[in-house]
Design an enzyme around this catalytic site. Sequence first.
Site, PDB file in Angstrom:
ATOM      1  N   ASN A   2       7.432  57.414  44.253  1.00 18.57           N
ATOM      2  CA  ASN A   2       5.983  57.413  43.987  1.00 18.57           C
ATOM      3  C   ASN A   2       5.299  58.674  44.531  1.00 18.57           C
ATOM      4  O   ASN A   2       4.392  58.619  45.346  1.00 18.57           O
ATOM      5  CB  ASN A   2       5.319  56.142  44.538  1.00 18.57           C
ATOM      6  CG  ASN A   2       5.538  55.938  46.023  1.00 18.57           C
ATOM      7  OD1 ASN A   2       6.432  56.526  46.613  1.00 18.57           O
ATOM      8  ND2 ASN A   2       4.709  55.111  46.634  1.00 18.57           N
TER       9      ASN A   2
ATOM     10  N   ASP B 169      10.826  51.731  55.314  1.00 14.84           N
ATOM     11  CA  ASP B 169       9.687  51.854  54.396  1.00 14.84           C
ATOM     12  C   ASP B 169       8.697  52.881  54.972  1.00 14.84           C
ATOM     13  O   ASP B 169       7.477  52.703  54.873  1.00 14.84           O
ATOM     14  CB  ASP B 169       9.010  50.499  54.160  1.00 14.84           C
ATOM     15  CG  ASP B 169       8.075  50.524  52.956  1.00 14.84           C
ATOM     16  OD1 ASP B 169       8.032  51.553  52.245  1.00 14.84           O
ATOM     17  OD2 ASP B 169       7.368  49.522  52.736  1.00 14.84           O
TER      18      ASP B 169
END
Lengths: 417, 309
Positions: A87, A297
């Site tokens: 992303n 993450d």
Amino acid sequence: MKTILKNCKLVNSDKTEIYIEDGKFADKFDEKIADEVIDVNGRTVLPGLVDMHVHFREPGYEYKENIATGSAAAARGGFTSVCTMPNTNPVCDNAAVVSGIIKKANEVGLVRVYPIGAAGKNLESNELAEIGLMKEAGIVAISNDGKPIATSGFMRKVLEYSSDFDIPVLNHEEDLTISDGAMNEGEVSTSIGIRGVPTASEDIMIARDIILSEYLGIPVHICHVSTKGGLRMIREAKARGVKVTCETCPHYFTLTDKSCENYDTNFKMHPPLRTEEDRLAVIEAIKDGTVDCIVTDHAPHHQDDKEVEFSHALNGIVGLESSFALCYTYLVKPGIITMEKLLELMCYNPSNILKLGRGGMNVGDDADLAVFDLDNEFVFEKDKMLSKGRNTPFDGWKLYGQTVLTMMGGKKTYELR
Amino acid sequence: MGLKSKDLLGMKQLTPEEIMEILDTAKTMKMVITSGNKKTSHLQGKSVVTLFYENSTRTRLSFELASKYMGSTSANISASGSSVAKGESLLDTARTIDMMGTDIIVMRHPQSGAPHSIADKLNASVVNAGDGMNEHPTQALLDMLTMYERFDKFEGKKIAICGDIYHSRVVRSNAIGLAKLGANVSVYGPRTMMPIGIEKMGVTIADSVEDCVRDADAVMGLRVQLERMKSSLFPSVAEYAKFYAITPEVLKLAKPDAFLMHPGPCNHGVELPTAVYDCDQSVINKQVTNGVAVRMAVLYLLMARRNNL
């Protein structure tokens, strides 16, 4: 180039010396011909850690993080391999972006960067991205992370098409039709008036992906599981032989939604921090093997994206520099899991799931290693981080397992000073 | 005694003693409002700015009048007419107001926690005049003053609150404040407007509007907050009015001397029929006066704390 590490403590081996020659682990050689002898003073030497879920923000969001700062943060965390989520801006949904990331990462040379390509063009759930061409350019998996692969129909297509190229599919599990909030839905969100993300949102998508994986016979990897219900379904599916694997993050076994009570945006991420019941379920699932990997993450954000109203703040926290110490302090030190098990979670399993071939310490393997101080407590301080992001909820925490030295291919990528 | 905190962020942060002190002070302040000469010198030489990111009639005007009745220099700024419209952040805006020598910033914001996120960073005291779906402490305090004028202790009293519970900061502040003083709060509304875990805040969820209001000492209707709904949470106004409104028949189930409140503004014919709004038991208009009194008390007590430091 010949290097010796002496006074090492290894897991599962009585050896105290490590020999490295031309970037690979080597057979014993005479200390006299070594270019460098490093005394690690009895510290623990582990294979370099693997994080299969990070965000390095480059290209496009270099004000939050770039490949150089992200790599430095990874090295400081003891990681020698990371997989970057797509992303970025432009989205990593084509071979040109993949090649650009790999080229830049090689120039930086502090960590092995394995890009993950988008499953759908522009992270949408409409058209397949060029998965085959991206694989040729170097991706190791596909994902729309940050967003779910939204519809069942598109998920089926993604699983089927990616299986032609033997490319693993990693899915961010969220049913957006019942999820429009900024934290876990429950007692705390109700009390402080923040719209909620129900556990049902994550569980519904995990159920869907297990069903599709079983129906098609194609593996699926579930990203950052945070719920008791999701873990229960994964456990049950694995027992039935479904090819499902999953990961969780240190914040899901160290924190709960109670931490959001003061609207501190460093406790805001997706999936959100859940309840104590979920936290305990995550620990149980780590223990019993339901969880395959612990990932960070790592999601760096600029203060401009975080020092705003809670609902407006962007999701995510940094994690590379605190992950190992949190795992060691909260899982290994209290005896919940062994160090061998932690290495499966933070090295061997992610390497196997994505076929990276990392984690070996035999003669001839790339000399990727990290040295940790497991004996002395240290204070984790956000201002000492090498990541550009300062968005950590762990500032000031007292932990064990500080990184002393990291080497990738026999080259020092981090050294504690 | 006085207030412990620099700011008034919510009922969560107040002790029962602080709540009672505000209510007792407000009773005194009410005499100022109803007297011939509405001017005191409590806030003379001080400044109060209202910073509103959402529309308001009652709250904003009552804060402004409260500060002016007590002699302060007062100014207003709203999101639409300020640099906020140019994209200035909340923190930058708040710091700008702070640096102009402001003593108290009264703030309303559509996001829960917005005042909390700036309060620690400012010299000025911050009063939460409503933040998203979190709290509206001065509304709860004025509701409690309205009750306090009609019964002298809260312990064991049943307060019925009906309507859009999910989006309501008023219900959250009232639930927290009333629980701290020992009252029993019963809530009811469509299940689609009932937030998960509300019972953990010390309230009872009723099975019907009748069940909620039955034997209540005070009844409060809440506005259906259509502007906060991302999608429709009930099929039609007609259906809402039939199954969820406080009708004259429903109100009869409360104790004979019970009274009806509503924080306003009211959607007539939705949560309350106009006949109920105007009925003898309704104290809705009287609440408005109490709003000024409570805000005078809050401004006075916060300023007293500032002066003593």
